[in-house]
Design a protein around this motif. Structure first.
Motif, PDB file in Angstrom:
ATOM      1  N   GLU A  90      -6.789  -2.293   9.542  1.00  0.00           N
ATOM      2  CA  GLU A  90      -6.976  -1.007   8.894  1.00  0.00           C
ATOM      3  C   GLU A  90      -5.807  -0.081   9.199  1.00  0.00           C
ATOM      4  OE1 GLU A  90     -10.676   0.442  10.515  1.00  0.00           O
ATOM      5  OE2 GLU A  90      -9.648   1.486  12.140  1.00  0.00           O
ATOM      6  N   LEU A 117      -3.170   6.715   0.478  1.00  0.00           N
ATOM      7  CA  LEU A 117      -4.141   6.388   1.522  1.00  0.00           C
ATOM      8  C   LEU A 117      -4.973   7.628   1.869  1.00  0.00           C
ATOM      9  CD1 LEU A 117      -1.899   4.243   3.893  1.00  0.00           C
ATOM     10  CD2 LEU A 117      -3.540   3.437   2.191  1.00  0.00           C
ATOM     11  N   SER A 118      -6.206   7.405   2.222  1.00  0.00           N
ATOM     12  CA  SER A 118      -7.111   8.499   2.560  1.00  0.00           C
ATOM     13  C   SER A 118      -6.626   9.236   3.809  1.00  0.00           C
ATOM     14  CB  SER A 118      -8.525   7.969   2.808  1.00  0.00           C
ATOM     15  OG  SER A 118      -9.341   9.008   3.305  1.00  0.00           O
ATOM     16  N   THR A 129      -8.345   2.971   5.883  1.00  0.00           N
ATOM     17  CA  THR A 129      -8.206   2.090   4.727  1.00  0.00           C
ATOM     18  C   THR A 129      -8.148   0.671   5.266  1.00  0.00           C
ATOM     19  OG1 THR A 129      -6.958   3.767   3.516  1.00  0.00           O
ATOM     20  CG2 THR A 129      -6.743   1.474   2.768  1.00  0.00           C
ATOM     21  N   THR A 177       1.645   4.824   0.850  1.00  0.00           N
ATOM     22  CA  THR A 177       1.112   5.700   1.896  1.00  0.00           C
ATOM     23  C   THR A 177       0.593   7.018   1.324  1.00  0.00           C
ATOM     24  OG1 THR A 177       3.360   6.497   2.374  1.00  0.00           O
ATOM     25  CG2 THR A 177       2.498   4.701   3.747  1.00  0.00           C
ATOM     26  N   LEU A 218       0.844  -1.195   0.000  1.00  0.00           N
ATOM     27  CA  LEU A 218       0.000   0.000   0.000  1.00  0.00           C
ATOM     28  C   LEU A 218       0.885   1.254   0.000  1.00  0.00           C
ATOM     29  CD1 LEU A 218      -2.560  -1.140   2.725  1.00  0.00           C
ATOM     30  CD2 LEU A 218      -2.826  -1.275   0.247  1.00  0.00           C
TER      31      LEU A 218
END
Length: 189
Positions: free
Chosen positions: A52, A15-16, A21, A12, A10
């Motif tokens: 998460e 990411l939201s 997430t 970074t 993922l």
């Protein structure tokens, strides 16, 4: 999204910054076999990490996950298979601008879940690290006990565990002396 479509890495930056997430990583048979070999396991039947990553302030992410694993280790005494079922909580705090300690002697931080914010969070690597930390260091099969190994050269009396504890017999001797009439220290006066 199927398990095959789920990313294991993922970024970074993508990411939201407002909402969590959610992720789920499940190692396939090939990954489990390779990891079992690296960790010296007899088998790794399951390895999953789900949880998460959520923002915590402007420059910080918090990862909270559950590690689920089924592994088989060799008993340290008999080498018999010892199954281990793990259900562990994994927590990491990623902070932007946190310097990675360098050098031969590094002082450990009080919070061992604190890490510098990486460009990419590798879920497979995180699951492998969490598994390595959660496995029993010295697995023992039920009833397995270490015996006493006694070695000595010719003409030399072997050194036993009992001989290494010279004061262990004093408790028994003190009990015998106290049981004798006139044998206790209070009778000396």
């Amino acid at each position: 999204m199927t398990d095959k479509e789920r990313p294991t890495r993922l970024r970074t930056a993508t990411l939201s910054p407002r909402k969590p997430t959610r992720f789920r990583y499940e190692a396939d048979a090939g990954q489990r076999t390779a990891l079992a070999g690296e960790l010296g396991l007899l088998a790794l039947d399951r390895l999953a990490l789900e949880g998460e990553i959520r923002p915590a302030g402007r420059d910080e992410l918090v990862l909270e996950a559950r590690l689920l694993a089924s592994a088989t280790q060799a008993c340290v005494v008999t080498l018999a298979p010892v199954p281990a079922r793990l259900d562990e909580t994994v927590r990491r705090r990623y902070v932007a601008g946190l310097a990675t300690p360098e050098g031969d002697e590094v002082e450990m931080a009080e919070d061992d879940s604190l890490d510098p914010l990486p460009e990419v969070i590798d879920l497979a690597g995180l699951a492998a690290e969490a598994l390595a930390l959660a496995l029993p260091e010295y697995p023992r099969a039920p009833g397995a006990e270490l015996g006493e190994a006694v070695h000595a050269g010719p003409g030399v009396e072997p050194l036993t565990d009992a001989a290494l504890k010279p004061f262990a017999g004093l408790a028994g001797l003190a009990g015998k002396l106290a049981a004798k009439p006139g044998g206790g220290p209070e009778d000396e006066a």
